[in-house]
Every structure is written in structure tokens, then in C-alpha cells.
Design a protein around this motif. Sequence first.
Motif, PDB file in Angstrom:
ATOM      1  N   PRO A 111       1.454  15.905 -11.709  1.00 38.29           N
ATOM      2  CA  PRO A 111       3.000  16.669 -12.243  1.00 38.29           C
ATOM      3  C   PRO A 111       3.530  16.982 -11.906  1.00 38.29           C
ATOM      4  CG  PRO A 111       0.932  18.007 -10.607  1.00 38.29           C
ATOM      5  CD  PRO A 111       0.647  16.912 -10.829  1.00 38.29           C
ATOM      6  N   HIS A 112       3.596  15.957 -10.627  1.00 33.28           N
ATOM      7  CA  HIS A 112       5.354  16.312  -9.506  1.00 33.28           C
ATOM      8  C   HIS A 112       5.917  14.519  -9.458  1.00 33.28           C
ATOM      9  CE1 HIS A 112       5.253  20.117  -9.293  1.00 33.28           C
ATOM     10  NE2 HIS A 112       3.684  20.260  -8.777  1.00 33.28           N
ATOM     11  N   PRO A 113       6.238  14.035  -9.853  1.00 31.38           N
ATOM     12  CA  PRO A 113       6.468  12.004 -10.236  1.00 31.38           C
ATOM     13  C   PRO A 113       7.387  12.096  -8.625  1.00 31.38           C
ATOM     14  CG  PRO A 113       7.186  13.063 -12.385  1.00 31.38           C
ATOM     15  CD  PRO A 113       6.005  14.504 -11.281  1.00 31.38           C
ATOM     16  N   LEU A 114       7.504  11.297  -7.923  1.00 28.84           N
ATOM     17  CA  LEU A 114       8.193  11.179  -7.071  1.00 28.84           C
ATOM     18  C   LEU A 114       9.647  10.442  -8.048  1.00 28.84           C
ATOM     19  CD1 LEU A 114       6.358   9.651  -4.422  1.00 28.84           C
ATOM     20  CD2 LEU A 114       7.735  11.978  -4.466  1.00 28.84           C
ATOM     21  N   VAL A 115      10.601  11.428  -7.653  1.00 26.99           N
ATOM     22  CA  VAL A 115      12.266  10.637  -8.355  1.00 26.99           C
ATOM     23  C   VAL A 115      13.059   9.543  -7.606  1.00 26.99           C
ATOM     24  CG1 VAL A 115      14.318  11.047  -8.622  1.00 26.99           C
ATOM     25  CG2 VAL A 115      12.799  12.828  -9.682  1.00 26.99           C
ATOM     26  N   GLY A 116      12.568   8.519  -8.251  1.00 27.00           N
ATOM     27  CA  GLY A 116      13.228   7.387  -7.298  1.00 27.00           C
ATOM     28  C   GLY A 116      11.868   6.522  -7.302  1.00 27.00           C
ATOM     29  N   VAL A 117      11.032   6.735  -7.896  1.00 28.98           N
ATOM     30  CA  VAL A 117       9.940   6.323  -8.117  1.00 28.98           C
ATOM     31  C   VAL A 117       9.125   5.819  -9.179  1.00 28.98           C
ATOM     32  CG1 VAL A 117       7.258   5.520  -6.968  1.00 28.98           C
ATOM     33  CG2 VAL A 117       9.328   6.040  -5.147  1.00 28.98           C
ATOM     34  N   ALA A 145       0.214  -1.138   0.122  1.00 29.42           N
ATOM     35  CA  ALA A 145      -0.097   0.223   0.143  1.00 29.42           C
ATOM     36  C   ALA A 145       0.869   1.550   0.328  1.00 29.42           C
ATOM     37  CB  ALA A 145      -0.780  -0.090   1.097  1.00 29.42           C
ATOM     38  N   LEU A 146       1.946   0.848   0.673  1.00 29.14           N
ATOM     39  CA  LEU A 146       3.675   1.927   0.739  1.00 29.14           C
ATOM     40  C   LEU A 146       3.383   2.418  -0.164  1.00 29.14           C
ATOM     41  CD1 LEU A 146       4.662   4.132   2.555  1.00 29.14           C
ATOM     42  CD2 LEU A 146       6.205   2.726   2.501  1.00 29.14           C
ATOM     43  N   ARG A 147       3.955   0.581  -1.024  1.00 30.93           N
ATOM     44  CA  ARG A 147       4.379   2.079  -2.541  1.00 30.93           C
ATOM     45  C   ARG A 147       3.928   1.911  -3.213  1.00 30.93           C
ATOM     46  NH1 ARG A 147       8.408  -2.874  -5.553  1.00 30.93           N
ATOM     47  NH2 ARG A 147       8.654  -2.155  -7.203  1.00 30.93           N
ATOM     48  N   ARG A 148       2.313   1.376  -3.583  1.00 27.54           N
ATOM     49  CA  ARG A 148       1.322   2.194  -4.271  1.00 27.54           C
ATOM     50  C   ARG A 148       1.097   3.708  -4.067  1.00 27.54           C
ATOM     51  NH1 ARG A 148      -1.347  -2.627  -3.204  1.00 27.54           N
ATOM     52  NH2 ARG A 148      -3.047  -1.473  -1.455  1.00 27.54           N
ATOM     53  N   LEU A 149       0.468   4.479  -2.847  1.00 30.11           N
ATOM     54  CA  LEU A 149       0.316   5.495  -2.551  1.00 30.11           C
ATOM     55  C   LEU A 149       1.377   6.131  -3.404  1.00 30.11           C
ATOM     56  CD1 LEU A 149      -1.359   7.667  -0.983  1.00 30.11           C
ATOM     57  CD2 LEU A 149      -0.295   6.685   0.936  1.00 30.11           C
ATOM     58  N   ALA A 150       2.913   5.277  -3.073  1.00 28.21           N
ATOM     59  CA  ALA A 150       4.382   6.918  -3.767  1.00 28.21           C
ATOM     60  C   ALA A 150       3.768   7.056  -5.483  1.00 28.21           C
ATOM     61  CB  ALA A 150       5.901   6.601  -3.493  1.00 28.21           C
ATOM     62  N   ASN A 168      10.154  -2.364 -10.996  1.00 25.06           N
ATOM     63  CA  ASN A 168      10.869  -3.254 -10.460  1.00 25.06           C
ATOM     64  C   ASN A 168      13.041  -2.825 -10.474  1.00 25.06           C
ATOM     65  OD1 ASN A 168      12.264  -3.719 -12.776  1.00 25.06           O
ATOM     66  ND2 ASN A 168      13.037  -6.126 -13.292  1.00 25.06           N
ATOM     67  N   HIS A 169      12.743  -1.646 -10.635  1.00 21.75           N
ATOM     68  CA  HIS A 169      13.920  -0.654 -10.424  1.00 21.75           C
ATOM     69  C   HIS A 169      14.048   1.006  -9.330  1.00 21.75           C
ATOM     70  CE1 HIS A 169      17.877   0.138 -11.816  1.00 21.75           C
ATOM     71  NE2 HIS A 169      17.598   1.086 -12.013  1.00 21.75           N
ATOM     72  N   THR A 170      13.250   0.568  -8.410  1.00 25.48           N
ATOM     73  CA  THR A 170      12.896   1.765  -7.906  1.00 25.48           C
ATOM     74  C   THR A 170      13.455   1.453  -6.107  1.00 25.48           C
ATOM     75  OG1 THR A 170      10.793   0.867  -6.786  1.00 25.48           O
ATOM     76  CG2 THR A 170      10.291   1.917  -8.893  1.00 25.48           C
ATOM     77  N   LEU A 171      13.699   2.771  -5.590  1.00 25.16           N
ATOM     78  CA  LEU A 171      13.938   2.616  -4.569  1.00 25.16           C
ATOM     79  C   LEU A 171      13.057   1.586  -3.401  1.00 25.16           C
ATOM     80  CD1 LEU A 171      13.516   6.549  -3.340  1.00 25.16           C
ATOM     81  CD2 LEU A 171      15.795   5.498  -3.364  1.00 25.16           C
ATOM     82  N   PHE A 172      11.715   0.850  -3.860  1.00 23.66           N
ATOM     83  CA  PHE A 172      11.371  -0.268  -3.136  1.00 23.66           C
ATOM     84  C   PHE A 172      12.156  -1.071  -3.675  1.00 23.66           C
ATOM     85  CE2 PHE A 172       7.994   2.954  -2.218  1.00 23.66           C
ATOM     86  CZ  PHE A 172       7.367   2.971  -1.105  1.00 23.66           C
TER      87      PHE A 172
END
Length: 439
Positions: free
Chosen positions: A321-327, A309-314, A339-343
Motif C-alpha cells: 500500500p505504500h510504494p517507495l517514491v524513487g524506487v 539484496a538492498l534493491r530487492r528489499l526496497a 532502470n530509472h530509480t534511485l538505484f
Amino acid sequence: MKPRPLLISFAIVFAVAFGLSLPSAAVCSTEPVIMRLDGNFTQNFLYWTQVQVGSPPRNYTVTVDTGSSDFLIPAKGCWMCAGKHSNFYEPAQSRTYKPVPCTISSECTCVNETSTLSLCQYVVAYTGIAEQCVGAFDLVAFLNQQEEVGSEATGLFGMIQRIRFGATVAEAAPSHRLVYGDLNRRVASRQMPFYPDGMWGMAYEALESIGQPTVLDALHAQTGMPDLFSMQLDAVGGLLVLGGTLEPQQDALYHYAPLVRDDFYRVRVLDVQLGGRSLGLSAAYYADTNCIVDSGTPFPTLPTAAWLALRRLAASTCTGPHPLVGVCVDEHGTPLSANHTLFDGQCFTLSSAQIQQYGSLAMVLAGESESGVQSSDKTVTLELASSQYLLPMYYCEVAGQVGLGITVEEDWTIVGALSMRPYETVFDRGNSRVGFRLR
């Protein structure tokens, strides 16, 4: 593995019942003992302090772990153990050493020492590692910040005769000890810059491997010191207070969560939030997991459904307009594969603004009512800024990169050492509660 490591584990018992004559504690102060903690969190991911064992005393560094109850230090013959081999514990060299008979616990396997004495042998198991111990008694001294003896207690310890790597999850109790097993493997392969001599398990008797009272039980019973302790964990080092807190005259600053049960420091988690938004799982879901406060687990840890759920929320920011860098994207704005993210254990170079965009991670605990009972109406919220959980990780290969300091483990919700750092954390054993004071 050819040579076999040898360690020691401690837990006080009522030896009178077994006809053993044990030395009385030499220092019986009821005043709090403030001990220095060492440890560089980004290098070692743990904290340790110094104790003395035996007569004459020898100094040992021990990890402070509120998620277990055994006390471990290196003994003679442990060629793989951390520390100076010349300083390792030797029963024959301590005049206060006493053997532990196998009749002390049903968890013991009897090992013949002489024709009239059988010693207690037992196993301390973690995920990926199992340690075989033989019990013994001796004196444990707790050192204050000036490295002088603040108080002492006579305790039971078990000499670990060997360490076996590759123990299965089924052998480990509990499974969240995976981190400890992993660190031991890294120590064995010399991948750690420093590792303490042993471990001080600070949880309740129910987790002690042969079901005996712990070192903290011994300290309380033998000195009359209040049955509580507190920790202040910093990026480098910290403080451990035995028998008190850092602000004893400011009780209103402490917010308490009652314990669900006295084995681990179990609390009731009501919700987990990212950036003020709930992960959407019920309090009943978290109640079905093991929710504990554990200084020996480096990072906040979520059960599988909460982690997803945390991953989906990120990832919900990826279409905004502001996608998370690293996700969602890398440092150059290129979309990331799933499959290449901080998670997924990847590291990225993020600016302060990009880190701040993630928002804080909050764990909401059931608090304590005015009558001292657990209440969902009274809550304790533990908040961790994104700059605290996005940090250099041991697996990051490029200087300046950060990884995700939040981990996942099935059926465990853990307030780990990183979550404790913004607070002084009080383990009030006598009143079955854990308190937090924002620093």
C-alpha cells in the motif's frame, strides 16, 4: 596531456639505517593535537585539514583518508594541481630537504640524480589514475585549531612527476580507490568547486607504496604521542584529534570493533539492514569481502550481492500500500521503469515523509569482548537515517532533488565518511581497533 602534474607523497622511515642525517622534530608534545577539518560534504564529498611542510614551512590542505597510506601535496611544476602554484613545494627551497636513495625499498626504480646518487621512483595507483613519484625527506608539522604548530615529525615524501589518467583496475591497489580517481578527473576538468592540495593517507604501513612507515608512525615514534586519532565529521567541516579523543574522560561512551588485520582499518561485518530488516546475507559472505572503515570513501559501500539484496528489499514495497517514491513510483505516482530509480543514479524530489519511509541503513559489526578480543556476541551497530543517505548529489540537475548516497563495488563493504558522520570515530592503532561514540 602535455604538461605533467607534480605532487608529493609522505611516509616516515628509519633514515639512520641509510646514513641520512635528518632534522629532529622541533615540537615534541605528547598532548593531543586537535585539528580543524574543512569540507562541504554535499559539494566536495570529502574532508581536509591543513599541514605545513619544509623549512621554512609552507601550508597545504590535505584530504584525510583512512583508506590509504601515502601523503600527497603539490610540488613545483604541477600545473594542474589544486592550490596556488607559487606555494607549491620546492625541494631546493627547504633547508631540511634530503633525497631518498633507491636502495630504501625494492619497490623503487632507480633514477640517477648525480653520478653517485640514485633516487627512489615509484608509482601510486588508483582506479583510473596513476601518479609517478620520486622520494625525498622533509619536516611535516600538524596545526591545531588556532593554526599554530601542535606537533612535528620528520618524514619521507615522493615528488610525483606525472599523473596518468586511464589506469586500469588491475593497476590499482586497491580497486575501491575509484572515487579518488574520479574526483581527480573532475578536478582536471574544473568540475569541482574546490579541491584540497593533496592527500594524507592515514592507514597502516602495509599500504604505503614503498612499504615504509607512515606519517602517523613518525609522529608516534618521534614524539611519544599515543598511537591513535579520532575524527568527527560534520555536514560542513569537523575535527581531527591526533593522539586522543574528544571525550577522553568518557571511555564508556565508545564502542569498539577489533581490527581483522592492520593494513586498512578492517573490521568484521555481521549484517546489513534496511529499516530493521536484514538483507539476508550471512556474516560469512561479508567476511569474504574487504570490510573497512574509510573516511576517503564518501558513502557507505556494499558488495554486489548485498547491493542487489538492498534493491530487492526496497522494491518489495512496490506491491504494497505504500510504494517507495524513487524506487517504485515517481513524485506523481507514476510507476517507474526498472532502470530509472534511485538505484540507477536518478534523482527525485521527495517529501520528509517519503524519505522517512525508506528506514535507516544499519551496518552491524563484530564488537570487542571484555578481554579485548573480537566477539560476535558483542556488536557495534552503525545506523544512518534515511534523511542522511538520501541527499543532494553532484549529478542531480534540479534544486531540491536527492540521490542515493549508497554505492556498490565488487568485494568491498565500506563504512564511508557518510556512515561516520553520526559518530566520533576512533582509530586506535595501538590496540588494533576502531571505536564509535554516538554524538
